[in-house]
Scaffold this active site. Sequence first.
Site, short mmCIF file in Angstrom:
data_model
loop_
_atom_site.label_atom_id
_atom_site.label_comp_id
_atom_site.label_asym_id
_atom_site.label_seq_id
_atom_site.Cartn_x
_atom_site.Cartn_y
_atom_site.Cartn_z
N MET A 103 -20.14 8.73 -13.67
CA MET A 103 -19.69 7.68 -14.57
C MET A 103 -20.65 6.50 -14.59
SD MET A 103 -15.59 7.93 -14.71
CE MET A 103 -15.13 6.88 -13.31
N LEU A 160 -24.91 3.25 -11.15
CA LEU A 160 -25.39 4.04 -10.01
C LEU A 160 -25.61 3.22 -8.74
CD1 LEU A 160 -28.00 6.22 -11.96
CD2 LEU A 160 -25.59 6.72 -11.49
N HIS A 177 -25.04 7.89 -5.51
CA HIS A 177 -25.54 8.66 -6.67
C HIS A 177 -27.02 9.00 -6.51
CE1 HIS A 177 -22.29 6.04 -8.55
NE2 HIS A 177 -21.85 7.26 -8.82
N GLN A 191 -9.73 10.67 -17.97
CA GLN A 191 -9.33 10.72 -16.57
C GLN A 191 -8.77 9.39 -16.06
OE1 GLN A 191 -13.45 11.78 -15.48
NE2 GLN A 191 -13.25 10.40 -13.74
N GLY A 244 -20.62 14.30 -4.72
CA GLY A 244 -20.53 13.66 -3.41
C GLY A 244 -19.25 14.03 -2.70
N LYS A 301 -17.77 12.31 -0.60
CA LYS A 301 -16.89 11.16 -0.42
C LYS A 301 -15.61 11.39 -1.24
CE LYS A 301 -16.44 6.25 -0.60
NZ LYS A 301 -15.86 6.06 -1.94
N ASP A 302 -15.76 11.92 -2.46
CA ASP A 302 -14.60 12.32 -3.25
C ASP A 302 -14.32 13.79 -2.97
OD1 ASP A 302 -14.10 9.84 -4.57
OD2 ASP A 302 -15.89 10.22 -5.77
#
Lengths: 261, 261
Positions: B1, B4, B8, B32, B118, B120-121
């Site tokens: 999205m 950055l 990213h 979303q 990533g 992290k998610d």
Amino acid sequence: MGFLHKGHMTLMERAKQENELVIVSIFVNPLQFGPTEDYETYPRNEVKDVELAKEIGVDIVFIPQVQDMYPNKMKIKLSINERIDQLCGKSRPGHFDGVLTVLAKLFHIVNPTKVYFGLKDAQQVAVVDALIQDLNFPIELVGVPTVREESGLAISSRNVHLSPQEKKEATELYKALNYGRKLVVDGETNPVMIEKEVKNYLKNNTSSKIDYIDILSYPDLKKVDQINQRVILAGALYFEKARIIDNLIFNEQGNLENKFS
Amino acid sequence: MGFLHKGHMTLMERAKQENELVIVSIFVNPLQFGPTEDYETYPRNEVKDVELAKEIGVDIVFIPQVQDMYPNKMKIKLSINERIDQLCGKSRPGHFDGVLTVLAKLFHIVNPTKVYFGLKDAQQVAVVDALIQDLNFPIELVGVPTVREESGLAISSRNVHLSPQEKKEATELYKALNYGRKLVVDGETNPVMIEKEVKNYLKNNTSSKIDYIDILSYPDLKKVDQINQRVILAGALYFEKARIIDNLIFNEQGNLENKFS
């Protein structure tokens, strides 16, 4: 789904003419059958299918097993909320969701540049069109005109269930649809009028029970007040042991159209 | 999205190392965001993003407009019914359906061989894994380990909303998760026990409100009675103006695992 007939053969021939490599998938997809439908008894003949495909020069016949296509319970669901509440869709809830799911899978496995579908199942073509457009599949959809017997009867696996008398009467469906189209050619623009005329024709000329005779926009499959755009005139008839369908797609002048989107 | 940050950048660098051609998509996907969420105010800076991507040697930056991605009302719906009723998914109904839809579209437009997300998610990675597996996308999913500041704090756009004191406290989340993992290394197999210990640690060391501390199977994200498989230990904390998340994925011995499926 295999058990190939002349309609499928025409799809394969057309694909062969227009492409370097032709892949045919044969898979009776459990996901698109309702609980009361004929998944188990759906006719299968893979040996004959492969022979027929070979004759035409098909390069690859892809025949996955159910376990290959659905190794695990699906976590992802594909569904469609338009183009399905008319015609055959209304009596087969969930059917087109199953079609979409297996097609998304097959498209990713086979990775075709073009896909060929018969316009006899015009609603299926409309649904595949929505899938390709909405999810940006890099695929060209080719709708292939319905293949007919000399009598005009659209070729279908289900025709074998018609008695000789019914088979004769079944040819009236194509005549009735053409009669409806002729009314448009002659200037009629009211769909209700045409539907009524076509139904009357069928009542007078067959012993079948009419499931539906509908005029809808195509490929959006929405009711129209007036014929001022491309429409489909579609019909379904019940005979003793078979239900047959047929359709014509034409513009506001009544000229046949097999290309769209 | 877009917008950055170093996380990213690491994805792009990793992609650059492992591929001939790297394409980055930047698209704030309205589908979303929930009706009460921050779609309008989500931070954007395309000029800077393109510069950063260029520095790393990204070949193409794809920045579609909403009108390009959603020219018409969608007729097709993609949804997921597993892996979403835990962690962040439970408070964002429909969020992952929107993620799936835009990813299916982007995958078809960009046609990548590999995609980089990533970890992290981690829940998003699990959902993308389901999409790719269930629909047979010919794509390899690469989960890239979370990028951290020297303090251990996972890098996130939302960290700017932390006060200096909160930022210090936020580093305790990573320490707490590692403390939980250490308990597994030392032989603890009861997830409830570990969750409790980690929560106590956070209560004693931060002023944050705990959203969740959960141990789940990964990538299936199901409750486990015992740690005898790969799990995720994930946490989310509320501070005054920011909610931060972090996680560790490890096996039954407590060894970190970043590869899966």
